[in-house]
Design a protein around this motif. Sequence first.
Motif, PDB file in Angstrom:
ATOM      1  N   GLY A 202       0.795  -1.217   0.000  1.00  0.00           N
ATOM      2  CA  GLY A 202       0.000   0.000   0.000  1.00  0.00           C
ATOM      3  C   GLY A 202       0.828   1.268   0.000  1.00  0.00           C
ATOM      4  O   GLY A 202       0.345   2.331  -0.429  1.00  0.00           O
ATOM      5  N   LEU A 203       2.079   1.180   0.446  1.00  0.00           N
ATOM      6  CA  LEU A 203       2.922   2.372   0.456  1.00  0.00           C
ATOM      7  C   LEU A 203       3.191   2.897  -0.952  1.00  0.00           C
ATOM      8  O   LEU A 203       3.649   4.026  -1.124  1.00  0.00           O
ATOM      9  CB  LEU A 203       4.256   2.092   1.150  1.00  0.00           C
ATOM     10  CG  LEU A 203       4.216   1.965   2.684  1.00  0.00           C
ATOM     11  CD1 LEU A 203       5.601   1.640   3.221  1.00  0.00           C
ATOM     12  CD2 LEU A 203       3.686   3.238   3.329  1.00  0.00           C
ATOM     13  N   SER A 204       2.909   2.072  -1.952  1.00  0.00           N
ATOM     14  CA  SER A 204       3.085   2.541  -3.335  1.00  0.00           C
ATOM     15  C   SER A 204       2.161   3.705  -3.655  1.00  0.00           C
ATOM     16  O   SER A 204       2.407   4.461  -4.599  1.00  0.00           O
ATOM     17  CB  SER A 204       2.831   1.397  -4.323  1.00  0.00           C
ATOM     18  OG  SER A 204       1.493   0.925  -4.208  1.00  0.00           O
ATOM     19  N   ASN A 205       1.080   3.857  -2.865  1.00  0.00           N
ATOM     20  CA  ASN A 205       0.168   4.997  -3.059  1.00  0.00           C
ATOM     21  C   ASN A 205       0.743   6.284  -2.494  1.00  0.00           C
ATOM     22  O   ASN A 205       0.267   7.372  -2.826  1.00  0.00           O
ATOM     23  CB  ASN A 205      -1.179   4.728  -2.387  1.00  0.00           C
ATOM     24  CG  ASN A 205      -1.946   3.609  -3.051  1.00  0.00           C
ATOM     25  OD1 ASN A 205      -1.725   3.304  -4.217  1.00  0.00           O
ATOM     26  ND2 ASN A 205      -2.840   2.987  -2.313  1.00  0.00           N
ATOM     27  N   CYS A 206       1.746   6.182  -1.641  1.00  0.00           N
ATOM     28  CA  CYS A 206       2.326   7.368  -0.998  1.00  0.00           C
ATOM     29  C   CYS A 206       3.418   7.921  -1.903  1.00  0.00           C
ATOM     30  O   CYS A 206       4.619   7.819  -1.615  1.00  0.00           O
ATOM     31  CB  CYS A 206       2.875   7.012   0.377  1.00  0.00           C
ATOM     32  SG  CYS A 206       1.656   6.247   1.474  1.00  0.00           S
ATOM     33  N   THR A 207       3.020   8.510  -2.992  1.00  0.00           N
ATOM     34  CA  THR A 207       3.961   8.908  -4.044  1.00  0.00           C
ATOM     35  C   THR A 207       4.779  10.134  -3.681  1.00  0.00           C
ATOM     36  O   THR A 207       5.682  10.519  -4.434  1.00  0.00           O
ATOM     37  CB  THR A 207       3.201   9.185  -5.350  1.00  0.00           C
ATOM     38  OG1 THR A 207       2.164  10.152  -5.103  1.00  0.00           O
ATOM     39  CG2 THR A 207       2.571   7.903  -5.888  1.00  0.00           C
ATOM     40  N   ASN A 208       4.499  10.776  -2.539  1.00  0.00           N
ATOM     41  CA  ASN A 208       5.280  11.930  -2.111  1.00  0.00           C
ATOM     42  C   ASN A 208       6.438  11.549  -1.196  1.00  0.00           C
ATOM     43  O   ASN A 208       7.185  12.426  -0.737  1.00  0.00           O
ATOM     44  CB  ASN A 208       4.398  12.941  -1.384  1.00  0.00           C
ATOM     45  CG  ASN A 208       3.384  13.585  -2.306  1.00  0.00           C
ATOM     46  OD1 ASN A 208       3.721  14.009  -3.403  1.00  0.00           O
ATOM     47  ND2 ASN A 208       2.139  13.662  -1.872  1.00  0.00           N
TER      48      ASN A 208
END
Length: 814
Positions: free
Chosen positions: A506-512
């Motif tokens: 899910g950390l792949s959604n944290c693109t920042n």
Amino acid sequence: MKTFLSFLLSATTFFSFFSLSLEASSASQSLYREIHQLISFKNVLPDKNLLPDWSPNKNPCTYDGVTCRDDRVTSIDLSSKPLNVGFSAVASSLLSLTGLESLSLSDSHINGSITTFKCSPSLTTLDLSRNSISGPVTTSSSLGSCIGLKHLNVSSNTLDFPAKISGGMKLSSLEVLDLSANSLSGDNVVGWALSDGCEALKHFAISGNKISGDVDVSRCVNLEFLDVSSNNFSTGIPSLGDCSALRHLDISGNKLSGDFSRVISSCTDLRSLNVSGNLFAGTIPSLPLKSLRYLSLAANKFTGEIPELLSGACGTLTGLDLSGNDFYGTVPPFFGSCSLLESLVLSSNNFSGELPMDTLLKMSNLKVLDLSFNEFSGELPESLTNLSASLLTLDLSANKFTGTILPNLCRSTKNTLQELYLQNNSFTGKIPPTLSNCSELVSLHLSFNYLSGTIPSSLGSLSKLRDLKLWMNMLEGEIPQELMYVNTLETLILDFNDLTGEIPSGLSNCTNLNWISLSNNKLTGQIPRWIGRLENLAILKLSNNSFHGNIPAELGDCRSLIWLDLNTNNLNGTIPAEMFKQSGKIAANFIAGKRYAYIKNDGMNKECHGAGNLLEFQGIRPEQLNRVSTRNPCNFTRVYNGHTSPTFDNNGSMMFLDMSYNMLSGYIPKEIGSMPYLFILNLGHNFISGSIPDEVGDLRGLNILDLSSNKLDGRIPTAMSALTMLTEIDLSNNLLSGPIPEMGQFETFPPAKFLNNSGLCGYPLPKCGPANGERMLTIQDLTVGNSHLLRVVLRWDCCSLSYAYLGWSYLVER
């Protein structure tokens, strides 16, 4: 008579029409000249696609950045547009526009020096700040042709001050003069700038230079704003004269000492006073307080308890900074009457005792409370929840607080808390899941405590969170998948815990994300390929875990990656050449200013792996670093502290690469030489084979190189003698042969760094043979007992080895 009147009226009408025609013609000619000058300026721009609506067929009053009055160009604002032209182009085409009153070219990539030019007499405001204008600041006297100029800003350029000068600035009509953040030095800069008079001057700023000498503005009787901060002033307090008009005074960041209270005693209407970062000592002196709104005495040597005299400012004071001194005691009760105070910063002193909640709760407008780096102790009182409801920032880091973190810290549904810093205390227990009620939270820092249990999945509901720092605790379990909902997340620091499981997809959604630190845990699985999609990722630390599998080539898609630490895992396969494809294109200036500590591996402890450990270090006492040694067997003899400051602008490369203590095989890709900013390269303790590529010699910024304990063969490339910045090297325990390069830094390294290579010779090892270390091969026929053998003799002057195999006797002689 009637005929005469008719004629007169007709003549009047004719002449009126003729006059209007002339005026129209004159206006048309003026407009034509302005169009011509503006288009001439556009034509010299290197980027022909810039200012697309500047067309000779259009009214200039419709141009982007242009403002008109009565069909005359009066203002031009091209700030932050990459013009990339010299000042001469600006002077010849823009500054001479007849009706121009204001020209703003801040951050517009203007270069060159200020030269003599014709200036519009209407010009009152000129902003050339944040460019690359160079040369002596004395050339600005040519701006004297701008007889109406009142506001001049040339801050943040590279202007210098010549050793020999004559005359003054010739701009005595100026009301605003900003020379800040240039390269000005010497002891007569202020005298030169004000030598032609300063009666009209209201705003004078020279901060961020290296100016010394005296500051005498006593003749500037109308001065309202004076900023001489961040220079080299040390000889005396500025001479202010009758400073009754002064509203803002900033003398911070110099080397001033003595009693400044006498100098500012007549500044009766002072609103802002900043004397921080000097050498003032003793107790707080008498100050003009009746109108004061902001006061900073930070980073001096003031001592004692906070004096009662500051209560005189409570009627107006909104900001107070006393940090970085030697104050002791506690927060005085009179602060409770400072009803307008919004920011109270008392960090880095010796205040002690429990939190003075009775006083703090009376400060109804308080938004920022910073009590970090003191000696406050005890448990957090329940009444803190009433205060935190209205705070934006609560910083209690680096104290001696114990007990648990209050579960109701954000019990109010209208809480405004954005920053919560509780790191470097002795908090125990679990992280309260109810911290998710702090819905406005941007930064949560609970590191360097003794917190246990798991990371609450409820933190995934903090939709505005940018920084999550929980390192150096006793947290266990998996990293919660729910963090995928925190799309704003930029910093994730979880080192030195007992976390298990894999990196959640899910950390792949944290693109920042720009800083991920998961080292020294018990994480498993493979390094996810989706990390390559994190374009802002600058720092990735996964060392001292149990990751396995290949290093994903997709890491080369991280357009900002400057720090990669994968040491001490179970990674195998080859080093992908694709990892280095972003070299020369990296920009990472967006992570500037982050506090860090770097513990360098000095090689004294064999259990200490890797080149060193980069630690996020905001709000942590340096003297408590030894606590890290309980989780990391490295020595702490070489610790570097500071703030991250990469200045790459799409031309950078990786700075740190450590893949040591894995099971990597294959060759070192030649593409590794494409990283001009690489400072540390550690590939030691793997199974890497082949030769050292010549391209390693292109790493001109390399300071530390470790390729030890691999299966590298062949020669040490002579190209590596060009590594003039190299201070440490380790090539031991390989299969290298031939002479050690005799040039450059190689002459400074000890023998241990080259040992256990069967064929190496030359300083600092024994010297090579007459053929520059070439092998000399002879075959001799021998009879030993009843056996008929052949002896193969390989001679180097630097080596001696003999062994027998299947009837062949090999002898390598010195």
